[in-house]
Motif scaffolding. Structure first.
Motif, PDB file in Angstrom:
ATOM      1  N   LEU A   8     -16.668 -20.798 -38.449  1.00  0.00           N
ATOM      2  CA  LEU A   8     -15.760 -19.650 -38.401  1.00  0.00           C
ATOM      3  C   LEU A   8     -15.228 -19.432 -36.984  1.00  0.00           C
ATOM      4  O   LEU A   8     -14.039 -19.154 -36.794  1.00  0.00           O
ATOM      5  CB  LEU A   8     -16.476 -18.391 -38.890  1.00  0.00           C
TER       6      LEU A   8
ATOM      7  N   ASN B 126      -1.695 -13.296 -45.714  1.00  0.00           N
ATOM      8  CA  ASN B 126      -2.614 -12.627 -46.637  1.00  0.00           C
ATOM      9  C   ASN B 126      -2.565 -13.195 -48.050  1.00  0.00           C
ATOM     10  O   ASN B 126      -3.589 -13.425 -48.676  1.00  0.00           O
ATOM     11  CB  ASN B 126      -2.301 -11.125 -46.711  1.00  0.00           C
TER      12      ASN B 126
ATOM     13  N   GLU C 137     -13.251 -16.257 -44.004  1.00  0.00           N
ATOM     14  CA  GLU C 137     -14.589 -16.243 -44.604  1.00  0.00           C
ATOM     15  C   GLU C 137     -14.519 -15.951 -46.102  1.00  0.00           C
ATOM     16  O   GLU C 137     -15.221 -16.578 -46.902  1.00  0.00           O
ATOM     17  CB  GLU C 137     -15.455 -15.197 -43.903  1.00  0.00           C
ATOM     18  N   ARG C 138     -13.674 -15.014 -46.488  1.00  0.00           N
ATOM     19  CA  ARG C 138     -13.544 -14.658 -47.912  1.00  0.00           C
ATOM     20  C   ARG C 138     -13.091 -15.863 -48.734  1.00  0.00           C
ATOM     21  O   ARG C 138     -13.633 -16.141 -49.816  1.00  0.00           O
ATOM     22  CB  ARG C 138     -12.551 -13.509 -48.068  1.00  0.00           C
ATOM     23  N   THR C 139     -12.100 -16.585 -48.234  1.00  0.00           N
ATOM     24  CA  THR C 139     -11.599 -17.757 -48.963  1.00  0.00           C
ATOM     25  C   THR C 139     -12.678 -18.827 -49.083  1.00  0.00           C
ATOM     26  O   THR C 139     -12.862 -19.417 -50.160  1.00  0.00           O
ATOM     27  CB  THR C 139     -10.364 -18.340 -48.246  1.00  0.00           C
TER      28      THR C 139
ATOM     29  N   THR D 210     -22.124 -19.849 -47.876  1.00  0.00           N
ATOM     30  CA  THR D 210     -21.270 -19.244 -46.850  1.00  0.00           C
ATOM     31  C   THR D 210     -21.031 -20.243 -45.725  1.00  0.00           C
ATOM     32  O   THR D 210     -21.884 -21.094 -45.452  1.00  0.00           O
ATOM     33  CB  THR D 210     -21.917 -17.977 -46.254  1.00  0.00           C
TER      34      THR D 210
ATOM     35  N   GLU E 145     -21.423 -19.751 -38.825  1.00  0.00           N
ATOM     36  CA  GLU E 145     -20.748 -18.971 -37.791  1.00  0.00           C
ATOM     37  C   GLU E 145     -19.982 -19.891 -36.845  1.00  0.00           C
ATOM     38  O   GLU E 145     -18.904 -19.539 -36.351  1.00  0.00           O
ATOM     39  CB  GLU E 145     -21.777 -18.143 -37.005  1.00  0.00           C
TER      40      GLU E 145
ATOM     41  N   LYS F 270      -7.969  -9.103 -38.799  1.00  0.00           N
ATOM     42  CA  LYS F 270      -8.954  -9.575 -39.780  1.00  0.00           C
ATOM     43  C   LYS F 270      -8.853 -11.069 -40.090  1.00  0.00           C
ATOM     44  O   LYS F 270      -9.092 -11.488 -41.226  1.00  0.00           O
ATOM     45  CB  LYS F 270      -8.826  -8.766 -41.073  1.00  0.00           C
ATOM     46  N   THR F 271      -8.508 -11.868 -39.105  1.00  0.00           N
ATOM     47  CA  THR F 271      -8.405 -13.314 -39.327  1.00  0.00           C
ATOM     48  C   THR F 271      -9.736 -13.893 -39.800  1.00  0.00           C
ATOM     49  O   THR F 271      -9.787 -14.664 -40.763  1.00  0.00           O
ATOM     50  CB  THR F 271      -7.956 -14.028 -38.034  1.00  0.00           C
ATOM     51  N   ARG F 272     -10.803 -13.511 -39.145  1.00  0.00           N
ATOM     52  CA  ARG F 272     -12.122 -14.052 -39.490  1.00  0.00           C
ATOM     53  C   ARG F 272     -12.520 -13.670 -40.918  1.00  0.00           C
ATOM     54  O   ARG F 272     -13.006 -14.509 -41.687  1.00  0.00           O
ATOM     55  CB  ARG F 272     -13.166 -13.538 -38.493  1.00  0.00           C
ATOM     56  N   GLN F 273     -12.302 -12.408 -41.265  1.00  0.00           N
ATOM     57  CA  GLN F 273     -12.675 -11.946 -42.607  1.00  0.00           C
ATOM     58  C   GLN F 273     -11.880 -12.669 -43.694  1.00  0.00           C
ATOM     59  O   GLN F 273     -12.416 -12.997 -44.757  1.00  0.00           O
ATOM     60  CB  GLN F 273     -12.452 -10.434 -42.732  1.00  0.00           C
ATOM     61  N   LYS F 274     -10.612 -12.909 -43.433  1.00  0.00           N
ATOM     62  CA  LYS F 274      -9.765 -13.595 -44.424  1.00  0.00           C
ATOM     63  C   LYS F 274     -10.242 -15.027 -44.651  1.00  0.00           C
ATOM     64  O   LYS F 274     -10.332 -15.497 -45.793  1.00  0.00           O
ATOM     65  CB  LYS F 274      -8.310 -13.603 -43.949  1.00  0.00           C
TER      66      LYS F 274
END
Length: 382
Positions: free
Chosen positions: A218, A154, A240-242, A212, A215, A234-238
């Motif tokens: 990702l 994280n 994507e955020r970075t 962005t 897909e 939440k691997t995908r969300q982490k």
């Protein structure tokens, strides 16, 4: 264990600016030997500065101080000043509360003059930096932000706005990857194809102006990450955020300017340590802002709790309502207590003759009729 001579040679050969004498940590596990370790640390410090002066070495010697309470730290620090140290460092404080550190620091400063610097090992606590400085600390350190670069999933990449996750693309030569191939979970060719696809996709994205990630990218990154490290929340969300924030682009440090997105990729040891050095750089910037009073909230710490409601500023109406409510409750309590007392007569009370009832007069009857007329609610009629 190293000798003082070996340590002096080490600092000199590697061209250090500062060198620290050998110390021996005093913790609960070494309680029985604390006096021995205490004296040995002082002895090492004496030998360290003596040899440093004799050899006329170019770097600054720092005397490491150990102890178990404010008085023991103070007594040792006094000896270091007498030895000729211009810089001392208090160790063994990592598990000590901030209040405890401040007590030790204040006690040490009673015998250490202002022209002798004091360092605090391992306690660069952002929320306490100003207090440490005010109480006489000249420098602090911490390996926490450095190590976060490769620990956990994280908090790996520090910025002025907070932490980001590094994007994991483990090497196919890593232990886990080799194990997967050995166990027949996936072929080496397939694993290498996934690895190359992830790296190429990340580099292409970094070179583009896309807001962005796709897909497909990702999906590929999550597939490879999950294959090597297993399912994680939440691997995908982490990831994507970075990628959306692209923190490496706005960082002014030399590492990010030179390496770009490579700093944000969790991979080999050298790459991960570079990210750790980046974190240290950012942490230093934040420290300076805190000490200069330029930063009210520290991005990687939770926000302070909201201030408690000031009852002194309660509106007049609220005050009146509370006062009225209090009176009402008090009146009810009094009535209840009176009623209860009247019911619970003592034996002595029972033996006393009861008072004769007062005979009603015509006036009393008239008053009762008026009260009934005024306060009896009207009855429903068909």
């Amino acid at each position: 264990p190293f000798t003082t001579e070996e340590l002096l040679d080490y600092y000199t050969r590697l061209d250090f600016d500062y060198g620290v004498s050998i110390d021996h940590l005093i913790v609960a596990q070494t309680e029985e030997k604390k006096r021995f370790r205490y004296e040995l640390t002082i002895q090492n410090a004496a030998e360290f500065i003596s040899e440093h002066k004799k050899q006329k070495l170019p770097w600054t010697p720092i005397g490491a101080v150990q102890g178990w309470d404010p008085a023991s730290y103070r007594d040792a620090a006094k000896q270091y000043v007498d030895m000729g140290y211009d810089y001392i460092a208090l160790g063994g404080l990592v598990r000590t509360t901030t209040k405890g550190v401040l007590e030790i620091l204040s006690e040490v400063r009673t015998v250490v003059p202002d022209d002798v610097k004091v360092h605090l090992f391992g306690v660069a606590r952002p929320q306490a930096l100003t207090r440490f400085s005010d109480d006489g600390a000249n420098s602090v350190d911490s390996a926490s932000v450095l190590r976060k670069a490769w620990l956990g999933s994280n908090l790996n990449y520090l910025t002025q706005e907070g932490w980001f996750s590094a994007i994991r693309v483990p090497q196919v030569t890593s232990f886990r990857a080799k194990r997967l191939v050995k166990d027949g979970v996936i072929s080496l060719d397939k694993l290498q194809t996934l690895e190359r696809g992830c790296l190429r996709g990340l580099r292409d994205y970094a070179a583009s102006n896309d807001d962005t990630p796709s897909e497909a990218l990702l999906d590929l990154l999550v597939e490879y990450d999950t294959l090597i490290a297993g399912e994680r929340a939440k691997t995908r969300q982490k990831i994507e955020r970075t990628l959306i924030h692209r923190p490496w682009q706005s960082c002014p440090c030399a590492i990010c300017k030179d390496a770009g997105i490579e700093v944000a990729i969790f991979r080999g040891n050298n790459r991960n340590r570079r990210r750790g050095f980046h974190n240290t750089y950012v942490f230093h910037q934040i420290m300076q802002q805190v000490l200069n009073g330029e930063l009210e909230e520290i991005p990687f710490l939770p926000p302070p709790p909201p201030p408690k409601e000031d009852t002194a500023n309660t509106s007049e109406n609220t005050k009146k309502a509370e006062k009225k409510k209090t009176k009402k409750v008090s009146k009810r309590a009094t009535q209840k207590a009176t009623k209860s007392t009247s019911k619970k007569k003592t034996k002595k009370d029972k033996d006393l003759p009861s008072k004769p009832k007062k005979k009603k007069t015509k006036k009393d009857d008239a008053v009762e009729l008026v009260q009934m007329a005024l306060f009896t609610p009207p009855q429903d009629t068909d």
